[in-house]
Motif scaffolding. Structure first.
Motif, PDB file in Angstrom:
ATOM      1  N   PRO A  91       0.799  -1.230   0.000  1.00 58.10           N
ATOM      2  CA  PRO A  91       0.000   0.000   0.000  1.00 58.10           C
ATOM      3  C   PRO A  91       0.830   1.278   0.000  1.00 58.10           C
ATOM      4  O   PRO A  91       0.493   2.243  -0.694  1.00 58.10           O
ATOM      5  N   GLN A  92       1.921   1.294   0.779  1.00 59.45           N
ATOM      6  CA  GLN A  92       2.718   2.518   0.857  1.00 59.45           C
ATOM      7  C   GLN A  92       3.293   2.897  -0.502  1.00 59.45           C
ATOM      8  O   GLN A  92       3.334   4.077  -0.866  1.00 59.45           O
ATOM      9  N   ARG A  93       3.724   1.898  -1.285  1.00 52.09           N
ATOM     10  CA  ARG A  93       4.272   2.188  -2.611  1.00 52.09           C
ATOM     11  C   ARG A  93       3.183   2.727  -3.535  1.00 52.09           C
ATOM     12  O   ARG A  93       3.412   3.661  -4.307  1.00 52.09           O
ATOM     13  N   ILE A  94       1.996   2.122  -3.475  1.00 54.00           N
ATOM     14  CA  ILE A  94       0.887   2.595  -4.309  1.00 54.00           C
ATOM     15  C   ILE A  94       0.555   4.043  -3.975  1.00 54.00           C
ATOM     16  O   ILE A  94       0.358   4.881  -4.866  1.00 54.00           O
ATOM     17  N   ILE A  95       0.525   4.349  -2.689  1.00 51.17           N
ATOM     18  CA  ILE A  95       0.196   5.711  -2.258  1.00 51.17           C
ATOM     19  C   ILE A  95       1.280   6.688  -2.695  1.00 51.17           C
ATOM     20  O   ILE A  95       0.993   7.772  -3.219  1.00 51.17           O
ATOM     21  N   SER A 107      -3.373  17.726  -3.511  1.00 48.84           N
ATOM     22  CA  SER A 107      -2.705  17.100  -2.366  1.00 48.84           C
ATOM     23  C   SER A 107      -3.386  17.479  -1.063  1.00 48.84           C
ATOM     24  O   SER A 107      -3.519  16.660  -0.150  1.00 48.84           O
ATOM     25  N   GLY A 108      -3.835  18.727  -0.987  1.00 46.62           N
ATOM     26  CA  GLY A 108      -4.498  19.187   0.226  1.00 46.62           C
ATOM     27  C   GLY A 108      -5.871  18.576   0.432  1.00 46.62           C
ATOM     28  O   GLY A 108      -6.406  18.605   1.547  1.00 46.62           O
ATOM     29  N   LEU A 109      -6.452  18.013  -0.637  1.00 49.69           N
ATOM     30  CA  LEU A 109      -7.783  17.405  -0.540  1.00 49.69           C
ATOM     31  C   LEU A 109      -7.738  15.883  -0.421  1.00 49.69           C
ATOM     32  O   LEU A 109      -8.775  15.251  -0.201  1.00 49.69           O
ATOM     33  N   MET A 110      -6.544  15.309  -0.563  1.00 49.61           N
ATOM     34  CA  MET A 110      -6.432  13.854  -0.502  1.00 49.61           C
ATOM     35  C   MET A 110      -6.762  13.343   0.897  1.00 49.61           C
ATOM     36  O   MET A 110      -6.453  13.988   1.899  1.00 49.61           O
ATOM     37  N   PRO A 111      -7.390  12.156   0.988  1.00 46.88           N
ATOM     38  CA  PRO A 111      -7.617  11.533   2.301  1.00 46.88           C
ATOM     39  C   PRO A 111      -6.277  11.273   2.984  1.00 46.88           C
ATOM     40  O   PRO A 111      -5.230  11.211   2.331  1.00 46.88           O
ATOM     41  N   ASN A 112      -6.301  11.105   4.313  1.00 50.78           N
ATOM     42  CA  ASN A 112      -5.049  10.847   5.020  1.00 50.78           C
ATOM     43  C   ASN A 112      -4.518   9.451   4.682  1.00 50.78           C
ATOM     44  O   ASN A 112      -5.226   8.619   4.113  1.00 50.78           O
ATOM     45  N   LEU A 116      -6.267   5.976   3.077  1.00 55.42           N
ATOM     46  CA  LEU A 116      -5.882   5.448   1.769  1.00 55.42           C
ATOM     47  C   LEU A 116      -5.454   3.985   1.876  1.00 55.42           C
ATOM     48  O   LEU A 116      -5.792   3.163   1.014  1.00 55.42           O
ATOM     49  N   LYS A 117      -4.718   3.649   2.919  1.00 58.38           N
ATOM     50  CA  LYS A 117      -4.308   2.256   3.111  1.00 58.38           C
ATOM     51  C   LYS A 117      -5.530   1.359   3.323  1.00 58.38           C
ATOM     52  O   LYS A 117      -5.585   0.238   2.806  1.00 58.38           O
ATOM     53  N   LYS A 118      -6.492   1.858   4.077  1.00 58.61           N
ATOM     54  CA  LYS A 118      -7.718   1.090   4.301  1.00 58.61           C
ATOM     55  C   LYS A 118      -8.471   0.891   2.989  1.00 58.61           C
ATOM     56  O   LYS A 118      -9.008  -0.193   2.725  1.00 58.61           O
ATOM     57  N   THR A 119      -8.493   1.927   2.150  1.00 61.97           N
ATOM     58  CA  THR A 119      -9.146   1.829   0.844  1.00 61.97           C
ATOM     59  C   THR A 119      -8.486   0.752  -0.008  1.00 61.97           C
ATOM     60  O   THR A 119      -9.161  -0.046  -0.667  1.00 61.97           O
ATOM     61  N   ILE A 120      -7.160   0.706   0.012  1.00 63.00           N
ATOM     62  CA  ILE A 120      -6.422  -0.295  -0.765  1.00 63.00           C
ATOM     63  C   ILE A 120      -6.726  -1.699  -0.248  1.00 63.00           C
ATOM     64  O   ILE A 120      -6.971  -2.629  -1.025  1.00 63.00           O
ATOM     65  N   ARG A 121      -6.717  -1.865   1.075  1.00 60.15           N
ATOM     66  CA  ARG A 121      -7.010  -3.186   1.646  1.00 60.15           C
ATOM     67  C   ARG A 121      -8.429  -3.628   1.304  1.00 60.15           C
ATOM     68  O   ARG A 121      -8.657  -4.789   0.940  1.00 60.15           O
ATOM     69  N   ASN A 122      -9.381  -2.711   1.417  1.00 62.19           N
ATOM     70  CA  ASN A 122     -10.773  -3.056   1.108  1.00 62.19           C
ATOM     71  C   ASN A 122     -10.940  -3.412  -0.365  1.00 62.19           C
ATOM     72  O   ASN A 122     -11.697  -4.328  -0.716  1.00 62.19           O
ATOM     73  N   THR A 123     -10.241  -2.680  -1.231  1.00 63.22           N
ATOM     74  CA  THR A 123     -10.314  -2.963  -2.665  1.00 63.22           C
ATOM     75  C   THR A 123      -9.803  -4.363  -2.959  1.00 63.22           C
ATOM     76  O   THR A 123     -10.414  -5.114  -3.730  1.00 63.22           O
TER      77      THR A 123
END
Length: 211
Positions: A91-95, A107-112, A116-123
């Motif tokens: 996940p860290q590399r994808i982010i 960048s200022g509007l991106m989720p924390n 993002l890691k949770k989104t990747i895991r859920n996907t």
């Protein structure tokens, strides 16, 4: 010009128009009707009609300015989900890759990062989710992904001995697995044995047989 589409968190299609996002409202055989995705938050009444993914009519005006940075964020998150499904990157590399070239406003509007890691895991969890276990052979429809090996070959069909059956039960981790776990384990077992065969061909000694 054809429309550019992205997908919402729930997997629904949206399309981009001048910094605005539209969601599907209704459809007929000939047309699809879209409304601004801020129709609830900002009570925006802007609507579009499309035919074959081309705009044929505009109805009303937006009561808010377009937000290119917000659209950019949606695109980036969509790409992250695609990378999560199609690669084995952590996940860290994808982010990290997703932030390359991102505008300062986006960048200022991106989720924390944790979100993002949770989104990747859920996907990935949804992508790997097995179909429901069939109630009978009549209900059993095997998807294509379960009909091929990890090398995209058709399964080898063979019978074996009780010793292999016991070992395979241990590999599966259950005496009565679901059919999907059974098929997935078959694929893993075949990949494992193909690897062993390649080692033996290369000169490795097989383990001594048990007496």
């Amino acid at each position: 010009m054809s429309l550019e589409f992205v997908y919402s968190e729930k997997g629904k299609r949206k399309f981009i128009d001048s910094g605005h996002l539209f969601v599907k409202d209704a459809a007929t055989e000939e047309k699809t009707f879209w409304k601004c995705d801020q129709y609830q938050n900002l009570v925006c009444r802007a609507r579009l009609h499309t035919r074959h993914d081309k705009i044929v009519k505009r109805v009303g005006e937006h009561n808010h300015a377009g937000n290119a940075a917000r659209v950019e964020v949606v695109k980036v998150v969509n790409q992250m989900k695609n990378d999560a499904r199609e690669t084995q990157d952590v996940p860290q590399r994808i982010i990290t890759n997703s932030f390359i070239g991102l505008s300062q406003a986006a960048s200022g509007l991106m989720p924390n990062i944790s979100t993002l890691k949770k989104t990747i895991r859920n996907t990935r969890r949804l992508a790997d989710r097995a179909p429901p276990n069939p109630n009978s052979l009549v209900d059993l429809v095997i998807p294509n992904d379960y009909q091929i090996t990890h090398h995209d070959d058709q399964f080898l069909m063979f019978d074996s001995n009780d010793g292999w059956h016991r070992a395979f039960s241990e590999l599966i981790g259950a005496s009565h697995p679901t059919v999907w776990k059974f098929i997935s384990s078959l694929k893993d077992e075949q990949a494992l044995n193909e690897g062993k065969i390649e080692q033996y061909v290369a000169g490795a000694n097989p383990p001594p047989s048990k007496k």
